[in-house]
Design a protein around this motif. Structure first.
Motif, PDB file in Angstrom:
ATOM      1  N   PHE A 176       0.729  -1.383  -0.105  1.00  0.00           N
ATOM      2  CA  PHE A 176      -0.063   0.004  -0.011  1.00  0.00           C
ATOM      3  C   PHE A 176       0.913   1.089   0.019  1.00  0.00           C
ATOM      4  CE2 PHE A 176      -2.601   3.263   2.226  1.00  0.00           C
ATOM      5  CZ  PHE A 176      -3.583   3.006   1.299  1.00  0.00           C
ATOM      6  N   ASN A 177       1.719   1.197   0.896  1.00  0.00           N
ATOM      7  CA  ASN A 177       2.805   2.360   0.787  1.00  0.00           C
ATOM      8  C   ASN A 177       3.587   2.643  -0.404  1.00  0.00           C
ATOM      9  OD1 ASN A 177       1.789   2.848   3.477  1.00  0.00           O
ATOM     10  ND2 ASN A 177       3.777   2.939   4.606  1.00  0.00           N
ATOM     11  N   LEU A 178       3.993   1.671  -1.041  1.00  0.00           N
ATOM     12  CA  LEU A 178       4.469   1.539  -2.114  1.00  0.00           C
ATOM     13  C   LEU A 178       3.679   2.123  -3.409  1.00  0.00           C
ATOM     14  CD1 LEU A 178       6.949   0.640  -4.146  1.00  0.00           C
ATOM     15  CD2 LEU A 178       5.719  -1.607  -4.313  1.00  0.00           C
ATOM     16  N   GLY A 179       2.520   2.046  -3.235  1.00  0.00           N
ATOM     17  CA  GLY A 179       1.465   2.668  -4.099  1.00  0.00           C
ATOM     18  C   GLY A 179       1.572   4.226  -3.883  1.00  0.00           C
ATOM     19  N   HIS A 180       1.642   4.774  -2.754  1.00  0.00           N
ATOM     20  CA  HIS A 180       1.646   6.378  -2.485  1.00  0.00           C
ATOM     21  C   HIS A 180       3.049   6.603  -2.861  1.00  0.00           C
ATOM     22  CE1 HIS A 180      -2.226   7.160  -0.355  1.00  0.00           C
ATOM     23  NE2 HIS A 180      -2.190   5.878   0.078  1.00  0.00           N
ATOM     24  N   GLU A 188       2.060   6.632 -11.789  1.00  0.00           N
ATOM     25  CA  GLU A 188       0.705   6.360 -11.576  1.00  0.00           C
ATOM     26  C   GLU A 188       0.336   4.609 -12.018  1.00  0.00           C
ATOM     27  OE1 GLU A 188      -3.524   7.355 -13.490  1.00  0.00           O
ATOM     28  OE2 GLU A 188      -2.777   9.158 -12.176  1.00  0.00           O
ATOM     29  N   ASP A 189       0.788   4.436 -13.066  1.00  0.00           N
ATOM     30  CA  ASP A 189       0.602   2.909 -13.235  1.00  0.00           C
ATOM     31  C   ASP A 189       1.291   2.021 -12.315  1.00  0.00           C
ATOM     32  OD1 ASP A 189      -0.772   3.713 -15.578  1.00  0.00           O
ATOM     33  OD2 ASP A 189       0.949   3.315 -17.079  1.00  0.00           O
ATOM     34  N   GLY A 190       2.394   2.414 -11.879  1.00  0.00           N
ATOM     35  CA  GLY A 190       3.053   1.654 -10.807  1.00  0.00           C
ATOM     36  C   GLY A 190       2.308   1.611  -9.623  1.00  0.00           C
ATOM     37  N   ALA A 191       1.571   2.939  -9.230  1.00  0.00           N
ATOM     38  CA  ALA A 191       0.545   3.068  -7.926  1.00  0.00           C
ATOM     39  C   ALA A 191      -0.307   1.946  -8.167  1.00  0.00           C
ATOM     40  CB  ALA A 191       0.289   4.275  -7.834  1.00  0.00           C
ATOM     41  N   LEU A 192      -1.115   1.723  -9.078  1.00  0.00           N
ATOM     42  CA  LEU A 192      -2.220   1.089  -9.596  1.00  0.00           C
ATOM     43  C   LEU A 192      -1.784  -0.370  -9.393  1.00  0.00           C
ATOM     44  CD1 LEU A 192      -4.051   2.875 -12.385  1.00  0.00           C
ATOM     45  CD2 LEU A 192      -4.892   2.446 -10.176  1.00  0.00           C
ATOM     46  N   GLN A 193      -0.485  -0.666  -9.824  1.00  0.00           N
ATOM     47  CA  GLN A 193      -0.216  -2.193  -9.721  1.00  0.00           C
ATOM     48  C   GLN A 193       0.080  -2.368  -8.352  1.00  0.00           C
ATOM     49  OE1 GLN A 193       3.904  -2.633 -10.706  1.00  0.00           O
ATOM     50  NE2 GLN A 193       3.584  -4.756 -12.046  1.00  0.00           N
ATOM     51  N   TRP A 195      -1.138  -1.007  -5.748  1.00  0.00           N
ATOM     52  CA  TRP A 195      -2.402  -1.187  -4.860  1.00  0.00           C
ATOM     53  C   TRP A 195      -3.417  -2.470  -5.195  1.00  0.00           C
ATOM     54  CZ3 TRP A 195      -3.185   4.677  -5.530  1.00  0.00           C
ATOM     55  CH2 TRP A 195      -2.555   5.593  -4.626  1.00  0.00           C
ATOM     56  N   ARG A 196      -3.129  -2.716  -6.393  1.00  0.00           N
ATOM     57  CA  ARG A 196      -4.025  -4.112  -6.671  1.00  0.00           C
ATOM     58  C   ARG A 196      -3.378  -4.950  -6.124  1.00  0.00           C
ATOM     59  NH1 ARG A 196      -3.815  -1.703 -12.040  1.00  0.00           N
ATOM     60  NH2 ARG A 196      -5.943  -1.088 -13.066  1.00  0.00           N
ATOM     61  N   HIS A 197      -1.920  -5.096  -5.920  1.00  0.00           N
ATOM     62  CA  HIS A 197      -1.387  -6.200  -4.992  1.00  0.00           C
ATOM     63  C   HIS A 197      -1.818  -5.933  -3.655  1.00  0.00           C
ATOM     64  CE1 HIS A 197       2.652  -8.009  -3.733  1.00  0.00           C
ATOM     65  NE2 HIS A 197       1.708  -8.950  -3.647  1.00  0.00           N
ATOM     66  N   ALA A 198      -1.821  -4.853  -3.081  1.00  0.00           N
ATOM     67  CA  ALA A 198      -2.066  -4.597  -1.815  1.00  0.00           C
ATOM     68  C   ALA A 198      -3.557  -5.319  -1.442  1.00  0.00           C
ATOM     69  CB  ALA A 198      -1.967  -3.313  -1.337  1.00  0.00           C
ATOM     70  N   ALA A 199      -4.530  -4.887  -2.278  1.00  0.00           N
ATOM     71  CA  ALA A 199      -5.881  -5.246  -2.256  1.00  0.00           C
ATOM     72  C   ALA A 199      -5.804  -7.028  -2.211  1.00  0.00           C
ATOM     73  CB  ALA A 199      -6.876  -4.859  -3.164  1.00  0.00           C
TER      74      ALA A 199
END
Length: 282
Positions: A176-180, A188-193, A195-199
């Protein structure tokens, strides 16, 4: 159960008493187990003192637990030193906690190393970092803590690989923090990736974050799927409210009402259930 730290001279009688205590505890006969652990300790099994301390702690007899953990720690049982540090930490005695954590950390107890690092962060961040970098740790939590220290300093480029390492090792907060961090760095694409992993790792806020970014980029249908996941899978009322707005914009009043009602239910304080705890008898 504890057997580490026993010398070869532990008698067969002491081992048998300890094994019977372990079996009694497994069967839910806590009082019998505690008596057997006492007997095993008196017969020379130091690990039995640690197990007795653990059993007493379960029933909140912390004074008794500490007494037996000290006996075990003085006999060289590393886990007992860690337990003493942990309980001192929880009770707000950092000096006592540090003393016991250091003793356990000297034997490379991984949780003691981690907790000692956390305890020292406000006083000696450099030592905290050295502890987290100890090769015998190599855990997701250590990687996350290193990332967090860099993140708190505003060193996002340095934080990113450590959060990534934590995420790769299954740490939901690391992902999650990696996304931020990636979003702050313009990826942004890396953030989405991330956060998908965090979910997928069951972080409570990640699905909502994916939905917000997708909605911001104009992918409202994709965002709706993630808001639905936030509400249904994670019980997040914010996801349900976002879906209510989504359906309102499409003129679907029935769906908007349904998601609004769910948001209200998810936002309601939990009902307090008054029960009783009991201790299994012999």
């Amino acid at each position: 159960m504890s057997d580490a730290g026993q010398s070869p001279e532990v008698t067969a009688e002491a081992r048998e008493l300890h094994e019977r205590g372990v079996e009694a505890l497994r069967e839910g006969r806590a009082l019998d187990a505690e008596d057997l652990f006492r007997e095993a300790y008196e017969a020379g099994h130091a690990g039995a003192a640690n197990d007795l301390g653990d059993s007493l702690a379960v029933w909140r007899d912390l004074d008794g637990a500490r007494k037996w953990w000290r006996r075990a720690a003085d006999a060289g049982i590393t886990g007992a030193a860690y337990s003493l540090g942990l309980h001192a930490d929880e009770e707000g005695d950092p000096e006592e906690a540090e003393r016991w954590y250091r003793r356990a950390a000297a034997d490379e107890h991984r949780d003691a190393l981690l907790n000692l690092g956390k305890l020292l962060e406000g006083r000696d961040e450099d030592e905290s970092m050295r502890l987290y970098l100890r090769p015998e740790l190599g855990s997701d939590k250590a990687a996350f803590n290193i990332g967090r220290l860099y993140d708190n300093r505003g060193q996002l480029t340095a934080a990113e690989p450590w959060y990534r390492r934590a995420a790769e090792r299954g740490n939901p907060s690391g992902a999650f923090n990696l996304g931020h961090v990636r979003l702050d760095l313009g990826n942004e694409d890396g953030a989405l990736q991330a956060w998908r992993h965090a979910a997928d790792l069951q972080h409570q806020d990640a699905a909502l974050s994916v939905g917000i970014i997708l909605a911001r980029g104009g992918d409202e249908d994709g965002a709706g799927e993630w808001f639905r996941r936030a509400a249904r899978e994670f019980g997040d009322p914010r996801g349900a409210r976002k879906l209510a707005t989504y359906y309102e914009a499409r003129g679907d009043a029935a769906e908007a009402t349904r998601w609004t009602a769910l948001a209200e239910r998810l936002s309601a304080p939990p009902v307090e259930v008054i029960g009783m705890t009991w201790r299994p008898d012999a």
